[in-house]
Design a protein around this motif. Structure first.
Motif, PDB file in Angstrom:
ATOM      1  N   LEU A 102       0.970  -1.282  -0.157  1.00 33.99           N
ATOM      2  CA  LEU A 102      -0.116   0.073   0.054  1.00 33.99           C
ATOM      3  C   LEU A 102       0.691   1.257   0.027  1.00 33.99           C
ATOM      4  O   LEU A 102       0.276   2.242   0.147  1.00 33.99           O
ATOM      5  CB  LEU A 102      -0.933  -0.006   1.099  1.00 33.99           C
ATOM      6  CG  LEU A 102      -1.989  -1.112   1.557  1.00 33.99           C
ATOM      7  CD1 LEU A 102      -2.721  -1.091   2.605  1.00 33.99           C
ATOM      8  CD2 LEU A 102      -3.013  -1.142  -0.010  1.00 33.99           C
ATOM      9  N   ALA A 127       2.964   5.636  -3.152  1.00 28.57           N
ATOM     10  CA  ALA A 127       1.424   6.378  -3.007  1.00 28.57           C
ATOM     11  C   ALA A 127       1.957   7.832  -1.958  1.00 28.57           C
ATOM     12  O   ALA A 127       2.590   7.886  -0.982  1.00 28.57           O
ATOM     13  CB  ALA A 127       1.017   5.280  -1.954  1.00 28.57           C
ATOM     14  N   ALA A 131      -5.042   4.141   0.333  1.00 31.90           N
ATOM     15  CA  ALA A 131      -5.931   3.391  -0.737  1.00 31.90           C
ATOM     16  C   ALA A 131      -7.349   3.576  -0.311  1.00 31.90           C
ATOM     17  O   ALA A 131      -7.818   3.683   0.841  1.00 31.90           O
ATOM     18  CB  ALA A 131      -5.731   2.056  -0.619  1.00 31.90           C
ATOM     19  N   GLN A 154      -5.602   3.888  -5.566  1.00 31.07           N
ATOM     20  CA  GLN A 154      -4.528   4.763  -5.088  1.00 31.07           C
ATOM     21  C   GLN A 154      -4.005   5.617  -5.856  1.00 31.07           C
ATOM     22  O   GLN A 154      -3.872   5.372  -7.222  1.00 31.07           O
ATOM     23  CB  GLN A 154      -3.725   4.069  -4.335  1.00 31.07           C
ATOM     24  CG  GLN A 154      -3.083   4.375  -3.289  1.00 31.07           C
ATOM     25  CD  GLN A 154      -2.320   3.528  -2.320  1.00 31.07           C
ATOM     26  OE1 GLN A 154      -2.177   2.554  -2.927  1.00 31.07           O
ATOM     27  NE2 GLN A 154      -2.074   3.897  -1.077  1.00 31.07           N
ATOM     28  N   THR A 179      -1.359   6.381 -10.775  1.00 26.42           N
ATOM     29  CA  THR A 179      -2.532   5.832 -10.274  1.00 26.42           C
ATOM     30  C   THR A 179      -2.407   4.165 -10.490  1.00 26.42           C
ATOM     31  O   THR A 179      -1.477   3.909 -11.100  1.00 26.42           O
ATOM     32  CB  THR A 179      -3.755   6.382 -10.970  1.00 26.42           C
ATOM     33  OG1 THR A 179      -3.716   5.811 -12.266  1.00 26.42           O
ATOM     34  CG2 THR A 179      -3.753   7.816 -10.917  1.00 26.42           C
ATOM     35  N   ARG A 214      -5.201  12.753  -9.043  1.00 29.78           N
ATOM     36  CA  ARG A 214      -4.001  13.371  -8.161  1.00 29.78           C
ATOM     37  C   ARG A 214      -3.896  14.870  -7.980  1.00 29.78           C
ATOM     38  O   ARG A 214      -3.490  15.311  -8.940  1.00 29.78           O
ATOM     39  CB  ARG A 214      -2.897  12.471  -8.008  1.00 29.78           C
ATOM     40  CG  ARG A 214      -1.741  12.913  -7.220  1.00 29.78           C
ATOM     41  CD  ARG A 214      -0.525  12.361  -7.471  1.00 29.78           C
ATOM     42  NE  ARG A 214       0.550  12.593  -6.483  1.00 29.78           N
ATOM     43  CZ  ARG A 214       1.632  13.797  -7.117  1.00 29.78           C
ATOM     44  NH1 ARG A 214       1.354  14.185  -8.344  1.00 29.78           N
ATOM     45  NH2 ARG A 214       2.393  14.180  -6.253  1.00 29.78           N
TER      46      ARG A 214
END
Length: 374
Positions: A102, A127, A131, A154, A179, A214
């Motif tokens: 993650l 990231a 998420a 994410q 992404t 984003r």
């Protein structure tokens, strides 16, 4: 007896049913478990799409990478027999390494010494936001469940390098966005006949938007799926801001401007809102990559996910997208896009597919397109 022995993942306390982690809890041939990563620059020069999938009831693992660079699409695809080590995300020259779940990933594609113009890369994907679960996704044909997926999405940043067409491109922080989508469940795989249910319940129309965006300090996810008459079977608009509760933004309504004579979007305006302040998300298309070209999504005619091509199969090719590709209008397309929301500029993916009749858009059938001169 070898097939009945435990696999390495059985050592971990992650079991959900009384089966080895080698097996899934359904005998459906269409069971799948896969991911997709997008890597795009903020000027629209490049769009890299990377994916890997496992099909446990078919015994197949496969992966792909496509890079849209100018009018060329560079593609690498690989497929192999599924082994016992499910934590090894590698097929042929394509690899996804989970550095921190993650959080951090390394995407890589080894160069082919016999193809100096071909695609290779090594990219660190990190990231920036937690998420986010997408809505539980189900589709039926008559009484039969044909698709059921659990997914999360994410967004983050990317650094590294990629090479294609003999040219090296450096990915620098602040100039590239990433992404990703992770999903598992049951999803149609080529090779199954629709039978009576397909005959009795033909698809009249399908309209889809999947839009992860984003911004510097927030992440926005918008999803809609509609039938021919506009009935919405999937709907979500959620704003993620670290340290704050996720903000739900109501029932998104999209106004899409298509290139005349096509269903290819040039820009879009998505109306969002909650009880405090209605918002508008503007999308400007920068470059596009049809998923049916190179990436193995239907109706690709040279390779599709989950299909058995024999052990250690690898395929590299380059597609010319200078003119309309015959499959580009019949599958979902991922568009790298620049977005604006409430005075902020962001970047992400405007994934869109519209086929058949769609009453809200004025499309009357599979041959219907935006009018000329609109």
């Amino acid at each position: 007896m070898g097939d009945d022995r435990p696999v390495p993942l059985d050592e971990y306390p992650v079991h959900q049913v009384p089966l080895s982690m080698k097996h899934v809890a359904t005998g459906d041939r269409n069971a799948y478990d896969r991911c997709i990563f997008h890597v795009l620059d903020h000027e629209g020069r490049a769009l890299l799409i990377v994916g890997l999938g496992v099909y446990p009831n078919l015994g197949v693992i496969d992966a792909y990478a496509t890079l849209r660079l100018g009018d060329r699409l560079f593609a690498v695809r690989a497929s192999d027999a599924l082994g016992e080590d499910r934590m090894r995300l590698e097929v042929g020259p394509l690899r996804i390494r989970v550095e921190r779940p993650l959080r951090d990933f390394v995407l890589s594609c080894a160069a082919d010494p016999d193809d100096p113009e071909g695609l290779s890369y090594e990219i660190h994907w990190s990231a920036d936001f937690p998420a986010l679960w997408e809505p539980h996704h189900q589709q039926r044909r008559g009484g039969r469940l044909t698709l059921e997926g659990k997914r999360f999405v994410q967004a983050g940043r990317c650094v590294g390098w990629l090479r294609a067409g003999g040219a090296l491109t450096r990915l620098t922080a602040g100039a590239w966005t990433g992404t990703r989508d992770r999903s598992w469940g049951v999803r149609p795989v080529p090779g199954e006949e629709g039978g009576r249910l397909a005959q009795d319940h033909p698809t009249e129309g399908f309209h889809w938007i999947w839009c992860p965006v984003r911004f510097d300090d927030r992440f926005l996810m918008v999803i809609t799926q509609e039938d021919a008459d506009g009935y919405r079977s999937l709907n979500d608009a959620t704003l993620v801001r670290p340290g704050r509760r996720d903000r739900q933004l109501g029932w998104p309504q999209a106004e899409i401007t298509y290139r005349p004579g096509t269903r290819r979007p040039e820009r879009a305006l998505i109306h969002l809102g909650d009880h405090r302040k209605p918002l508008e998300l503007e999308a400007e298309i920068l470059t596009s990559s049809p998923l049916a070209v190179g990436a193995g999504y239907p109706p690709a005619d040279d390779w599709q996910h989950g299909t058995w091509r024999g052990p250690r199969w690898t395929d590299r090719r380059t597609y010319d997208l200078a003119g309309p590709h015959p499959l580009a209008g019949y599958g979902v397309t991922d568009h790298a896009a620049r977005f604006r929301l409430d005075g902020r500029e962001g970047h992400g993916i405007f994934e869109h597919g519209s086929f058949g009749r769609h009453d809200p858009s004025g499309f009357t059938g599979f041959d219907s397109v935006a009018p000329q001169g609109s």
